[in-house]
Design an enzyme around this catalytic site. Sequence first.
Site, PDB file in Angstrom:
ATOM      1  N   CYS A   2      10.189  -7.017   9.734  1.00 49.14           N
ATOM      2  CA  CYS A   2      10.411  -7.651  10.864  1.00 49.14           C
ATOM      3  C   CYS A   2      11.797  -8.268  10.813  1.00 49.14           C
ATOM      4  CB  CYS A   2       9.274  -8.749  11.174  1.00 49.14           C
ATOM      5  SG  CYS A   2       7.686  -8.584  11.100  1.00 49.14           S
ATOM      6  N   ARG A  27      14.004  -2.765  10.329  1.00 50.09           N
ATOM      7  CA  ARG A  27      13.306  -3.732   9.640  1.00 50.09           C
ATOM      8  C   ARG A  27      11.882  -3.762  10.414  1.00 50.09           C
ATOM      9  NH1 ARG A  27      16.101  -7.491   6.441  1.00 50.09           N
ATOM     10  NH2 ARG A  27      13.981  -8.610   6.068  1.00 50.09           N
ATOM     11  N   TRP A  76       7.098  -5.649  12.699  1.00 51.09           N
ATOM     12  CA  TRP A  76       6.537  -4.570  11.902  1.00 51.09           C
ATOM     13  C   TRP A  76       4.990  -5.064  11.733  1.00 51.09           C
ATOM     14  CZ3 TRP A  76       4.308  -3.519   6.978  1.00 51.09           C
ATOM     15  CH2 TRP A  76       4.162  -2.523   6.858  1.00 51.09           C
ATOM     16  N   ASN A 102       9.013 -13.847   9.542  1.00 52.79           N
ATOM     17  CA  ASN A 102       8.697 -12.651   8.685  1.00 52.79           C
ATOM     18  C   ASN A 102       8.279 -13.228   7.449  1.00 52.79           C
ATOM     19  OD1 ASN A 102      10.651 -11.506  10.564  1.00 52.79           O
ATOM     20  ND2 ASN A 102      12.201 -11.224   9.136  1.00 52.79           N
ATOM     21  N   GLY A 103       7.461 -12.332   6.871  1.00 51.64           N
ATOM     22  CA  GLY A 103       6.470 -12.650   5.818  1.00 51.64           C
ATOM     23  C   GLY A 103       5.024 -12.503   6.029  1.00 51.64           C
ATOM     24  N   GLU A 494      11.293  13.691  -3.854  1.00 51.58           N
ATOM     25  CA  GLU A 494      12.099  13.097  -2.729  1.00 51.58           C
ATOM     26  C   GLU A 494      11.798  13.974  -1.357  1.00 51.58           C
ATOM     27  OE1 GLU A 494      13.053  10.334  -2.152  1.00 51.58           O
ATOM     28  OE2 GLU A 494      14.474  10.456  -0.806  1.00 51.58           O
ATOM     29  N   LYS A 498      10.698  12.799   2.295  1.00 57.71           N
ATOM     30  CA  LYS A 498      11.673  12.954   3.292  1.00 57.71           C
ATOM     31  C   LYS A 498      10.883  13.426   4.558  1.00 57.71           C
ATOM     32  CE  LYS A 498      13.763  10.637   2.467  1.00 57.71           C
ATOM     33  NZ  LYS A 498      14.160   9.762   1.501  1.00 57.71           N
ATOM     34  N   GLU A 501       7.706  11.415   5.867  1.00 53.57           N
ATOM     35  CA  GLU A 501       8.082  10.294   6.716  1.00 53.57           C
ATOM     36  C   GLU A 501       8.806  10.449   7.932  1.00 53.57           C
ATOM     37  OE1 GLU A 501      10.723   7.341   4.824  1.00 53.57           O
ATOM     38  OE2 GLU A 501      11.850   9.027   3.738  1.00 53.57           O
ATOM     39  N   HIS A 517      -2.850  23.876 -13.044  1.00 55.22           N
ATOM     40  CA  HIS A 517      -3.839  22.798 -13.108  1.00 55.22           C
ATOM     41  C   HIS A 517      -4.498  22.280 -12.013  1.00 55.22           C
ATOM     42  CE1 HIS A 517      -2.488  23.269 -17.406  1.00 55.22           C
ATOM     43  NE2 HIS A 517      -1.151  22.695 -16.970  1.00 55.22           N
ATOM     44  N   LYS A 616      12.652  -0.027   7.643  1.00 54.04           N
ATOM     45  CA  LYS A 616      13.792   0.150   6.585  1.00 54.04           C
ATOM     46  C   LYS A 616      13.729  -0.792   5.314  1.00 54.04           C
ATOM     47  CE  LYS A 616      17.660   2.144   5.063  1.00 54.04           C
ATOM     48  NZ  LYS A 616      17.380   3.521   4.472  1.00 54.04           N
TER      49      LYS A 616
HETATM   50  C1  F6R Z   1      12.210   6.265   1.906  1.00 51.26           C
HETATM   51  C2  F6R Z   1      12.620   5.055   1.763  1.00 51.26           C
HETATM   52  C3  F6R Z   1      11.776   4.212   0.958  1.00 51.26           C
HETATM   53  C4  F6R Z   1      12.718   3.269   0.393  1.00 51.26           C
HETATM   54  C5  F6R Z   1      11.568   2.236  -0.170  1.00 51.26           C
HETATM   55  C6  F6R Z   1      12.501   1.210  -1.367  1.00 51.26           C
HETATM   56  O1  F6R Z   1      12.948   7.372   2.579  1.00 51.26           O
HETATM   57  O2  F6R Z   1      13.860   4.678   2.337  1.00 51.26           O
HETATM   58  O3  F6R Z   1      10.690   4.809   0.293  1.00 51.26           O
HETATM   59  O4  F6R Z   1      13.286   3.854  -0.733  1.00 51.26           O
HETATM   60  O5  F6R Z   1      11.200   1.278   0.672  1.00 51.26           O
HETATM   61  O6  F6R Z   1      13.735   0.598  -0.548  1.00 51.26           O
HETATM   62  P1  F6R Z   1      14.733  -0.121  -1.040  1.00 51.26           P
HETATM   63  O7  F6R Z   1      15.583   0.958  -2.033  1.00 51.26           O
HETATM   64  O8  F6R Z   1      15.461  -0.661  -0.218  1.00 51.26           O
HETATM   65  O9  F6R Z   1      14.210  -1.277  -1.976  1.00 51.26           O
END
Ligand code: F6R
Length: 621
Positions: A2, A27, A76, A102-103, A494, A498, A501, A517, A616
Amino acid sequence: MCGIIGYIGNREAKPILLRGLESVLYRGYDSAGLSIRDEKNKTTHYYRSPGKLENLKKKLDPLSIGGTVGIAHTRWATHGIPSEENAHPHRDCHGKIHVVHNGVIENHAELKKQLIAEGHRFFGQTDTEIIPHLLEEEKKQNPTMNTRECLRRILSKMEGAFAIVVMDADGPDSLFLARKESPLLFSYNNEQNEFLISSDPGTFYLYPDIAQKVVAMPPETLVALGGGKIEITDFESKPQSPISVPMNETEEFAQKQGFPHFMAKEIFEQPKALRDTLSGRMISDIAGVKLGGLEQQKESILSKEKIFLIGCGTSFHASLVGKFLFEEFADMEAHAEIASLFRYRKLPLHPKRDLALFISQSGETADTLGCVTELKNKNILCLGLINRVGSTIARECGVGIYQRIGPEIGVASTKAFTAQIANLALLTLFFGQSKNMSLSDRTLFINTLNSLPDIIEKTINILDPQIKKLAEDYSKFTNFLFLGRKYNYPTAMEGALKLKEISYIHAEAYESGEMKHGPLAMITDQFPTFFLCPNDSVYAKNISNMQEIKARSGPVVAIATVGDTQVDTIADQVLYLPPIYEPLSPILYSIPLQLFAYYMAVLKGYNPDLPRNLAKSVTVQ
Ligand code: F6R
């Protein structure tokens, strides 16, 4: 999660709050709302909307809203669905006290029960809604006490993590801020007649005139802002000093610069991001590095034998590459750890022997931050590898290196991932140069890091149309596998992350040797595989695994080295990349996978910058 914005000053609050919300949108973006106090007309304007911020803007655009004090929030969802009732701000029974939060208030159910018994009415399911009612009740019980004192008293009743901002019609010129764990910052101009509040340092770049000084609230503090005054105390009313936050990023980064999405811009700016992150840190003469942020504690850091690399999501994938680098070149026992799991394990830790490195783009991730607190309590030396300057994890670690790549706005991490690996390579050199990493290995590291930005710049423009076409060709598939070995196993993880998500397509990653396996059973002509197959030390093994997939009719897209003549005879499609030193190959090999996920999302009509259900900065555990 948030985002919180607040403003007190002499300008119209509405446009400042709305623009501020845009800067914290990453956020959380499943509902938004704001409250603005109009002292002239003795009224508080109050608007909330479910869904995107656009919905709130549409409601507000035609309205002329006076008032120069306000709070705003983008949500969020944690407790309760994304609906108007659950959107912030929340109010007390009389609509006088407005709160954004937030929280998570962990004991909210119990407190809500008590408040209902005392006659308070609730309309939604969020934990936040108890806060204005708790404050209302406290004020009712203590009619001679001011809002600030009453707020202080209710803070001790709330368990969990929070950052809150309170606006009270009884104290119209002030905003009250409280913080326990979740971050909250504010800024002001020298005359202190304007204050801007945000849960994210990035907001302050939008208003340099109100951000002459930016302050992060220390944990467990209460702040009263207004009337030209700033009062900071702890929860026991003891005065506290503010923590100044340097503002060294520019607003230029927060623009899309002609790209349709931030994600595209951030993928394409990776050459620049790498140049920025590496600049001034490598010393070619000694084939080594100088990392300013580690200098003060260099001796203590270098005395450690075991390192825990801790992060979440993409940052965890980078930590896996780091683990391989440290083991192979820095002569150190290295463990890559998922923060949300690491916190709850009981491991034997030794402050003399062990070191922790926290990897986080945002520097605010709650699971990662929780581990920092845990390990600091156990006297383990904690280093940060963080992008966001002045973020909570950076401040808590105190020692470490910044990525210096500017804000990453797209929710899916791209440039942060490649820069994290580049920094892990620098850290490997930092340890390696004082241990027994050979001169030839160090030179290869330095030369490769130096050449990577140019290589990527050239490659990305060649790959871009090919991958756009590839996404079109593969858009009908609903499952994908990503395979890689050794250094490119994390790259495969990774790539799968990507794709799922932002395009919501099921994707899984495996270490290529693991296929036989179990996962091989899934392969049909409807289940394509992305195979990372550079011409490296595990090439022959990868070729065998690729043949095993083809023998089961699985379509294969291989990413291989220019000049390879074998892969083409097995795979259905091949993307060629220039030769690259194996330990640093994930930096280059992750880029086609980022582009593929991006084009898949766009083809399906999704906004890759704001994928559903995500945010994010993940500030809940
Ligand atoms: C995926 C992504 C998340 C972040 C994760 C950690 O694309 O961005 O998986 O990598 O939430 O975030 P940070 O690096 O900000 O601690």
